[in-house]
Design an enzyme around this catalytic site. Structure first.
Site, PDB file in Angstrom:
ATOM      1  CB  CYS A  14       1.570  -1.140   5.293  1.00 47.10           C
ATOM      2  SG  CYS A  14       3.608  -0.649   4.554  1.00 47.10           S
ATOM      3  CD  GLN A  28      -2.956  -1.452   2.276  1.00 49.23           C
ATOM      4  OE1 GLN A  28      -3.494  -0.493   2.500  1.00 49.23           O
ATOM      5  NE2 GLN A  28      -3.107  -2.528   2.630  1.00 49.23           N
TER       6      GLN A  28
END
Length: 233
Positions: free
Chosen positions: A184, A76
């Protein structure tokens, strides 16, 4: 510097992200073609955010703060900036068993072994790629468990079984810069660094630990592993 067939390269200053990514992709193509050896690049970037293939728009909380670079690696949002050691890992995972899970586990084990050189106990968590440090000095979680901070992020991509992107380890970055994202995608835990943990570690110290532990954890030849967990990488 060529060690066991892997070329180690230190990039000076703060490396432009787009230029470095283009150079890394070219190197991956050369490795795939057999015209260049495997490589590990150690560098720092200016402050920026990267968005992996699983990045969610709501996790970019300050979109105007730093440049945001969409990238093809897994994961991410992550932050890169001065004081953080970025390690781009261009290795042939094909000749090491073609097991992506084991490859990522080996990278995590490599970071954990390097941190152990400074008596830092890095750990992995199910469902959370990267390396975490328990923080008994901080308030416990609502469920009574120990607080944990992330000290290293891992995100890779494979092209014809050659890896690229890689690892970032927080040595002494400005930790406030992480507040522009949900790192993340994990909201329940924080981030830390070696210096934040009270360790006066230099980048040279960290690089020496990474070089020492690499040969102990990442096998040069396929089918071997010193971790005892995987036989691919």
């Amino acid at each position: 510097m060529l060690i066991d067939g892997v070329e180690w390269c230190w990039l000076p200053g703060l490396s432009d992200y787009r230029e470095t990514l283009a150079a890394m992709e070219a190197r991956v193509e050369a490795i795939s073609a057999g015209t260049a050896p495997e490589a590990i690049w150690l560098l720092e970037h200016p402050p920026l955010y990267t968005a992996g293939t699983s990045a969610r728009a709501e996790d970019l909380t300050e979109p105007e703060r730093f440049a945001v670079h969409p990238v093809g690696r897994g994961g991410q949002y992550t932050y890169h900036g001065p004081g953080q050691r970025v390690i781009y890992v261009m290795l042939d995972a094909g000749k090491r068993g073609r097991d992506v899970r084991c490859f990522v586990r080996a990278l995590e084990a490599w970071v954990i072994a390097a941190l152990a050189e400074f008596n830092v106990k890095g750990e992995i968590r199910q469902g959370r790629v990267g390396v975490w440090v328990p923080r008994p000095d901080k308030p416990k979680q609502p469920d009574g468990s120990l607080a944990e901070d992330k000290i290293a992020a891992i995100g890779i991509k494979l092209r014809r079984w050659v890896s690229y992107h890689g690892i970032s380890i927080n040595l002494e970055p400005d930790l406030s810069h992480f507040s522009g994202i949900v790192p993340c995608g994990i909201r329940d835990h924080g981030v830390t660094s070696l210096v934040d943990l009270g360790l006066p570690v230099t980048m040279q110290d960290l690089d020496a630990a990474l070089m020492k532990s690499f040969s102990e954890v990442i096998p040069t030849h396929p089918g071997t592993s010193s971790t005892g967990q995987c036989t691919a990488v």
